[in-house]
Structures are given as C-alpha cells and as structure tokens.
Scaffold this active site. Structure first.
Site, PDB file in Angstrom:
ATOM      1  N   CYS A  46     -49.648  23.916 -50.183  1.00  0.00           N
ATOM      2  CA  CYS A  46     -49.650  25.306 -50.666  1.00  0.00           C
ATOM      3  C   CYS A  46     -51.061  25.699 -51.120  1.00  0.00           C
ATOM      4  O   CYS A  46     -51.622  25.058 -52.037  1.00  0.00           O
ATOM      5  CB  CYS A  46     -48.659  25.439 -51.826  1.00  0.00           C
ATOM      6  SG  CYS A  46     -48.664  27.057 -52.619  1.00  0.00           S
ATOM      7  N   CYS A  83     -51.238  26.684 -54.847  1.00  0.00           N
ATOM      8  CA  CYS A  83     -51.137  25.519 -55.722  1.00  0.00           C
ATOM      9  C   CYS A  83     -52.489  24.799 -55.834  1.00  0.00           C
ATOM     10  O   CYS A  83     -52.890  24.351 -56.928  1.00  0.00           O
ATOM     11  CB  CYS A  83     -50.085  24.550 -55.194  1.00  0.00           C
ATOM     12  SG  CYS A  83     -48.411  25.222 -55.174  1.00  0.00           S
TER      13      CYS A  83
END
Length: 246
Positions: free
Chosen positions: A5, A8
């Site tokens: 991600c 993230c």
C-alpha cells in the site's frame, strides 16, 4: 497496514515518530500487517489502509482525524478519544460474530494460497481449479447441513404422533368409550325395532292384499243372493193368508 500500500509506506515515518511519545503519555503503539494476519483484518472489517484504532479497557474506537504527528499526539494527550463513539457491540472485534468473520477471512487466504500452488506448481488449468472448488463447496455445504439437522434433532427431538382413530369409533373427550358402547347398543336396538316394524308392515300389507282379494268374492256372492229372491218372486208370487179378526 500492508507493504504493497503506497499510503501505508508514506505513513510509516509519521507513525514511528508518534511511537516515541509512548513513554511520556503511557500508551503503546502497534503495527499489524493484514497480509500476514488476515484474521485480524476480518475482525476489524478493514476497508481502507492504513486504518488507525484506539483501544482502551476492551473498548475500540476508530481514529479518523489528521495523519500528522502533532494531531496524533493531541488525540492522546488531550484525551480527544473520549468524544468518539466506540464501535457498536455487534461490530466489536472482540465479539464472537466478528471472530467468525475473521475465521472466514483466514480461510479465504488459505484457499487463495492453495489456488496459487495448484496453478503454479501442479499446472492445473484455472477452469479445473474452479470446478474443484465448486465441488468442494457443495460437498462441504451438504455435510454442514447434515450436521445442523442432526444437532436440531438432538436438541429438539420430534414427538411421536399416534395414528388417528377410525371414523366409526371416534372417541372425543366429551364422549367416553362407555357412552360410545351404550350408543352402539341403542343403535342395534333401533335397528332390531326397525326390522320388526318392517315385518309388521309387510304382514299388514299382505293382509290388506288378501282382504282386497276376498272383497270381490263377497261382492259376487252378495249379488247372487240379491238376484235369487227376485228370480223366485217372478216364478211363484207368494199370497198373504187372511187373518181372523179378533
């Protein structure tokens, strides 16, 4: 979070800086990789990454504020988490139902790993994998359904229902068997009396028929008797004898 991600990865440094305040405000910081812990991903119903949760005394609250370091520190230091409504009980990660959801998430990841092994290592076509999984799903559903039926029969056993009584001998609570037998006896007596009445009526009808047959004969004899004096009178007229005067 997840290593694939981008959001993230961008949030990793901010989260590490925020973790340095843990000793000052007496809290702990953790990181969960959803690719390695699919069960927790199912328990928390993670729909966006990264997702931040505040947990205290078994009460879960989802943080939806800013992603800067000072905003995170103010959320803990000023106890802004008290103004956030906790997660409802039926969506709480510690509940039984959410634990079941986490189990299904974990099972889905296991099936995905098995699919990768079947296609990459064993060279099974994708359509064949789908057919195998479909057959396994149907078989598992039948087995689970059978287990559920057996459990229901054990918990709620079926009651034996006796066959209904015969229509001719239907006994109700208002009509005991003794009354039924007496009623049958009266029916037999009534049938016998009806038979006697039929016999008497039959004999009376026979007697009337005999009388009707006799009546014409009597009428013929009467006609003969009536005709005899007339015939005799025509042949020899009778004379009256003179009586002496007193």
């Amino acid at each position: 979070m997840a290593p694939w991600c981008p959001a993230c990865r961008a949030f990793t440094d901010t989260w590490a800086s925020f973790a340095k305040w843990s000793d000052d405000f007496d809290f702990k910081v953790g990181v969960v990789d959803v690719t390695e812990n699919p069960g927790l991903s199912g328990r928390f119903l993670v729909s966006a990454l990264p997702s931040v949760y505040h947990v205290k005394d078994g009460v879960f609250r989802q943080y939806k504020g800013g992603r800067k370091e000072n905003e995170l520190v103010s959320f803990i230091g000023d106890k802004k988490w008290e103004a956030i409504d906790p997660v409802v009980w039926y969506l709480s990660p510690s509940s039984v139902q959410m634990g079941a959801v986490g189990f299904f998430f974990k099972a889905a990841m296991q099936i995905r790993a098995l699919y990768n092994v079947m296609t990459s290592e064993y060279g099974i076509p994708e359509w064949a994998c789908y057919v195998i999984f479909a057959v396994m799903t149907i078989a598992l559903g039948l087995i689970l359904g059978l287990l559920i039926v057996c459990c229901c029969d054990m918990v709620f056993p079926t009651k034996y229902l006796p066959p209904p009584p015969h229509k001719d001998r239907l006994v109700t609570p208002q009509q005991p068997e003794e009354e039924l037998e007496s009623h049958e006896g009266t029916e037999d007596d009534d049938s016998e009396t009806e038979d006697i009445l039929d016999d008497t009526q039959h004999s009376q009808s026979e007697g009337e028929a005999v009388e009707e047959e006799e009546e014409p004969e009597k009428a013929v004899t009467k006609d003969k008797e009536e005709t005899k004096p007339e015939e005799a009178g025509d042949a020899k007229p009778r004379r009256r004898k003179p009586k002496k005067a007193d």
